[in-house]
Scaffold this active site. Structure first.
Site, PDB file in Angstrom:
ATOM      1  N   SER A  20      -9.954   2.290   2.522  1.00  0.00           N
ATOM      2  CA  SER A  20      -9.023   3.014   1.699  1.00  0.00           C
ATOM      3  C   SER A  20      -8.016   2.127   0.970  1.00  0.00           C
ATOM      4  O   SER A  20      -7.378   2.583   0.037  1.00  0.00           O
ATOM      5  CB  SER A  20      -8.243   4.013   2.564  1.00  0.00           C
ATOM      6  OG  SER A  20      -7.450   3.326   3.524  1.00  0.00           O
ATOM      7  N   LYS A  46       0.850  -1.197   0.000  1.00  0.00           N
ATOM      8  CA  LYS A  46       0.000   0.000   0.000  1.00  0.00           C
ATOM      9  C   LYS A  46       0.885   1.246   0.000  1.00  0.00           C
ATOM     10  O   LYS A  46       1.914   1.271   0.694  1.00  0.00           O
ATOM     11  CB  LYS A  46      -0.917  -0.023   1.227  1.00  0.00           C
ATOM     12  CG  LYS A  46      -1.928   1.129   1.273  1.00  0.00           C
ATOM     13  CD  LYS A  46      -2.917   0.971   2.430  1.00  0.00           C
ATOM     14  CE  LYS A  46      -3.927   2.108   2.471  1.00  0.00           C
ATOM     15  NZ  LYS A  46      -4.926   1.979   3.550  1.00  0.00           N
ATOM     16  N   SER A  88     -10.442  -0.133   6.704  1.00  0.00           N
ATOM     17  CA  SER A  88      -9.836  -0.048   5.371  1.00  0.00           C
ATOM     18  C   SER A  88      -9.140  -1.295   4.857  1.00  0.00           C
ATOM     19  O   SER A  88      -8.732  -1.327   3.697  1.00  0.00           O
ATOM     20  CB  SER A  88      -8.850   1.115   5.325  1.00  0.00           C
ATOM     21  OG  SER A  88      -9.558   2.317   5.133  1.00  0.00           O
TER      22      SER A  88
HETATM   23  N1  GLN Z   1     -13.549   4.784   5.863  1.00  0.00           N
HETATM   24  C1  GLN Z   1     -12.972   5.191   7.096  1.00  0.00           C
HETATM   25  C2  GLN Z   1     -12.495   6.624   6.994  1.00  0.00           C
HETATM   26  O1  GLN Z   1     -12.666   7.200   5.962  1.00  0.00           O
HETATM   27  C3  GLN Z   1     -11.858   4.269   7.478  1.00  0.00           C
HETATM   28  C4  GLN Z   1     -10.615   4.492   6.695  1.00  0.00           C
HETATM   29  C5  GLN Z   1      -9.500   3.617   7.137  1.00  0.00           C
HETATM   30  O2  GLN Z   1      -9.695   2.598   7.771  1.00  0.00           O
HETATM   31  N2  GLN Z   1      -8.293   4.054   6.808  1.00  0.00           N
HETATM   32  O3  GLN Z   1     -11.964   7.162   7.908  1.00  0.00           O
END
Ligand code: GLN
Length: 484
Positions: A151, A76, A175
């Site tokens: 994400s 990532k 995410s």
């Molecule tokens: N969707 C959540 C956010 O936007 C979690 C994102 C994540 O786990 N990095 O904060």
């Protein structure tokens, strides 16, 4: 070859059936052919990857191979990797070349794995659809009109489309699990503190945790064996003995107590997802598990609490991007203050700015007690819910996401709708518990459904056991998107 498990790939490499250079080239060719249509990778660097593959082949030839030696892994783009462009999905870091390795990257390097490239992600990991990336949305390989989730959407897409053997992700509020669910793959967020955050670009430090994304629970176990471990450079890294996460994979499930939280099967859950999850639970009963009803009464508070705490931490973590130390700097400005303002205004996207503003607000004098402090108290209650639940069961199961993958653009204009898609995953981060998602069928639109498994602290091996036994009895995790 591209359908082989990590264990099979490791055996093929050690037996000389294929070299790491050949395997890496195979994936690079697939990326060249398929990535333009999917946008799973932000950066690839064939020369660097092949050089690592040659070094791995030398390790293999010397008989010094470890389980992942020579295997191409997608990273990532939130992990700093020395010499690699590391963008975190943001214009702010568009040209940032990391001068050092994150602990996770160093562990993969030590294991002799090949870094195949940096995967696309929501900007600074803020999002549930991968649409906030400065480098464009990622497509879901099951249906290119659909989002892959976020994400870690690039990672999930790359695994599902066979553009890597396995990948890394990070999970602050879902995410790893949500994109795994939406792309029909497996992913695990381990207990907070298990994987070092050193060199992992910070979003909300008390919630951020890295973990693997792969096709099967067995692959996840091999990945976790490499990723975990104490690191003094992360003050929240836990000092524990190294464990073999694959040790319990083959245990029978007879007597395993599965808790089903009523709150996870209530209003808001789409009926096709509910049905797939119920079918999975039936399968677990056949495997000898016992189902108990439990309650996580504060579930509905997890999203409001998260959207106070995560932006508060983000507003602090992202203050470092000032156009001076590193990152984007505006071309034209009058004085220093204007340079800061313009650099941040131009370098950050809309979602990141929204979070910084919310965070600065809830931390500000006069609002701190009402929002930030209150949210911390409720966070404790949410963790207490899980403590109580684990007196009645060994693992908790339910849906990962309330629906299957939504269409690109569908929730872009409505942040609250987007935030609600993490309703079943966020409480796990607030409590610091391990959580995973495994494929459990398809919705009425043919898009994948994920089953979430939540364990008690340090119960990763037990969760992987539960997931592996299910994957021996079902074939959802082996399904492939059409044309891939
Ligand atoms: N969707 C959540 C956010 O936007 C979690 C994102 C994540 O786990 N990095 O904060």
């Amino acid at each position: 070859m591209i359908d082989s498990s990590l264990r099979q790939l490791g055996s093929a490499l050690r037996a000389g059936k294929i070299s790491s250079v050949e395997l890496t080239q195979l994936y690079l060719d697939r990326i060249a052919a398929l990535n333009p249509g999917l946008n799973a990778y932000i950066t690839t660097n064939a020369e660097t990857s092949l050089a690592q593959a040659r070094a791995a082949d030398a390790m293999l030839a010397r008989g010094k191979a470890q389980p992942l030696t020579g295997i191409p892994i997608a990273q990532k783009d939130i992990f700093c990797a020395k010499g690699w462009r590391t963008t975190c999905g943001s214009k702010m870091l568009e040209n940032f070349i990391a001068p050092y390795d994150a602990h996770v990257i160093a562990q993969f390097n030590d294991a002799g794995a090949v870094n195949l490239g940096k995967t696309n992600m929501d900007e600074f990991a803020m999002g549930s659809s991968n649409e906030t990336s400065h480098f464009g949305a990622v497509k879901n390989p099951w249906d290119k009109n659909a989002v892959p989730g976020g994400s870690s959407g690039g990672a999930a897409c790359a695994v599902a489309a066979r553009l890597c053997a396995a990948a890394t992700g990070t999970d602050t509020g879902g995410s790893i699990r949500q994109p795994a669910s939406l792309c029909g793959i497996s992913g695990i967020k381990p207990t907070y503190g298990t994987v070092s955050r050193y060199g992992m670009i910070a979003f909300a430090s008390s919630l951020d945790q890295a973990g693997p994304m792969a096709r099967s629970a067995e692959d996840l176990a091999l990945m976790l064996n490499v990723m975990t471990g104490f690191d003094a450079r992360d003050s929240t890294s836990l000092q524990r003995d190294k464990e073999d996460y694959a040790r319990d994979l083959n245990k029978p499930l007879a007597g395993l107590r599965i808790g089903l939280p009523g709150e996870f099967f209530a209003e808001g859950l789409s009926s096709d997802v509910a049905q797939a999850v119920e079918t999975a639970i039936t399968e677990y009963r056949k495997l000898g598990a016992i189902v108990v009803d439990i309650s996580l009464p504060n579930t509905r508070l997890s999203i409001p609490v998260y959207y106070v705490l995560a932006p508060a931490e983000a507003s602090s973590n992202l203050s470092r991007y000032d156009g001076v130390r590193y990152g984007y700097r505006a071309q034209e400005y009058g004085d220093l203050t204007e340079m800061y303002e313009k650099s941040r205004a131009q370098g950050f996207g809309a979602e990141v700015k929204r979070r910084i503003m919310i965070g600065a607000y809830v931390l500000s004098h006069g609002y701190y007690d009402a929002y930030y402090l209150q949210a911390q108290k409720i966070r404790r209650l949410i963790a207490q819910d899980f403590d109580d639940a684990f007196k009645l069961c060994d693992v908790i199961m339910g849906p990962t996401s309330p629906g299957t993958a939504f269409n690109l653009g569908e929730k872009g204009d409505d942040p609250v709708q987007m935030y609600l898609s993490d309703i079943y995953t966020i409480a796990v981060n607030l409590a610091g518990l391990p959580g995973m998602s495994i494929p459990a069928g398809f919705g009425s639109n043919g898009r994948p459904v994920g089953l979430q498994i939540i364990g008690n602290y340090f119960a990763e091996a037990q969760m992987l056991n539960a997931a592996h036994q299910y994957q021996l009895a079902t074939d959802w995790h082996t399904r492939q998107p059409n044309g891939i």
